[in-house]
Design a protein around this motif. Structure first.
Motif, mmCIF file in Angstrom:
data_model
loop_
_atom_site.group_PDB
_atom_site.id
_atom_site.type_symbol
_atom_site.label_atom_id
_atom_site.label_comp_id
_atom_site.label_asym_id
_atom_site.label_seq_id
_atom_site.Cartn_x
_atom_site.Cartn_y
_atom_site.Cartn_z
ATOM 1 N N SER A 1 -92.753 44.191 -3.400
ATOM 2 C CA SER A 1 -93.425 44.464 -4.672
ATOM 3 C C SER A 1 -94.402 43.368 -5.040
ATOM 4 C CB SER A 1 -92.382 44.626 -5.779
ATOM 5 O OG SER A 1 -91.521 45.715 -5.527
ATOM 6 N N ASP B 1 -93.648 47.335 -9.327
ATOM 7 C CA ASP B 1 -92.320 46.823 -8.986
ATOM 8 C C ASP B 1 -91.430 47.952 -8.478
ATOM 9 O OD1 ASP B 1 -89.911 45.449 -8.796
ATOM 10 O OD2 ASP B 1 -90.371 44.189 -10.539
ATOM 11 N N THR C 1 -88.145 43.019 -3.741
ATOM 12 C CA THR C 1 -88.865 42.084 -4.602
ATOM 13 C C THR C 1 -90.095 41.530 -3.888
ATOM 14 O OG1 THR C 1 -86.775 41.456 -5.660
ATOM 15 C CG2 THR C 1 -88.655 39.995 -5.995
#
Length: 253
Positions: free
Chosen positions: A147, A33, A144
């Motif tokens: 990731s 992440d 986001t």
């Protein structure tokens, strides 16, 4: 909250238990992440939600930290799984003041629809609201999605998050080099010396070739071993609702 929440969805061909572990274990979560540098679970009593501390290195000399609380439903009647969290950061340089979100794990044939929805309240008043709308919120959505695709590569193809990042940086540098060389016209400057009498005719073709090279570097789809945010769905196919589990969590302070 005043802004539209963020939504990201990836379809991952992987075992549900393995996906759950890679996302719920802090040591593995922080590897893929991009939004977090460190995630640490804090001690808790039996039956209480899990509290955690997170940190994000914004610059080499600046790390922004915060705390959160999370809970998960590993076994649901419909076969799906859910994880919900609330988080906040007291750091004065953190644009993100507090927020909440969820992950859903939806089995789908030979894979899993892994999706998230979250929102937050920015600080710094009107200036923060403008900075969030113009820069930070789009960046958070991209990070986001990027990731999620890095996680997909790890699960589907065994490409570690570290290798995936190296692949992304390498491809980015190659594309930047192509654009730089093409835009400066280095190839065109060497035509008389390299091709002699054919230089005049090639001079008409060279701008076209340079344009094609620039377009390829800018718009060609990323390589299959490189993470890409564009591979993820960024708009919910139907109206997305936060799970009930989220309402059971108190705001961390």
């Amino acid at each position: 909250m005043s802004h539209a929440g963020l939504y990201v969805e990836a379809r991952i061909h992987a075992d549900l238990d393995e996906l759950w572990t890679r996302t719920q274990d802090p040591a593995q979560h922080q590897r893929w992440d991009l939004r977090f540098t460190e995630i640490t679970h804090l001690p808790r009593a039996e039956g209480e939600p899990q509290r955690f501390r997170y940190a994000t290195r914004v610059l080499p000399f600046l790390t922004v930290a915060g705390t959160g609380v999370s809970a998960g439903e590993r076994e649901r009647p419909d076969g799906t799984r859910t994880s919900a969290l609330r988080f906040s950061s007291p750091h004065p340089l953190s644009l993100l003041a507090e927020g909440s979100g969820y992950w859903r794990y939806v089995p789908d044939g030979d894979g899993v629809r892994f999706l998230t929805g979250y929102d937050y309240r920015p600080r710094w008043g009107r200036l923060g609201a403008v900075a969030d709308r113009r820069l930070f919120r789009p960046l958070m959505g991209w990070a986001t999605a990027w990731s999620f695709d890095r996680l997909r590569l790890w699960l589907e193809r065994g490409i570690t998050p570290e290798r995936a990042l190296a692949n992304w940086i390498t491809e980015l540098l190659v594309r930047a080099l192509v654009v730089t060389v093409a835009c400066t016209g280095l190839a065109l400057d060497s035509l008389p010396r390299l091709f002699g009498p054919f230089a005049a005719s090639l001079a008409y073709l060279c701008p076209l070739l340079l344009t094609v090279a620039v377009c390829a570097a800018l718009f060609k789809a990323p390589l299959s071993r490189t993470p890409a945010a564009r591979r993820c769905l960024r708009t919910p196919p139907t109206r997305a609702c936060a799970p009930r589990l989220l309402r059971t969590l108190e705001n961390p302070r």
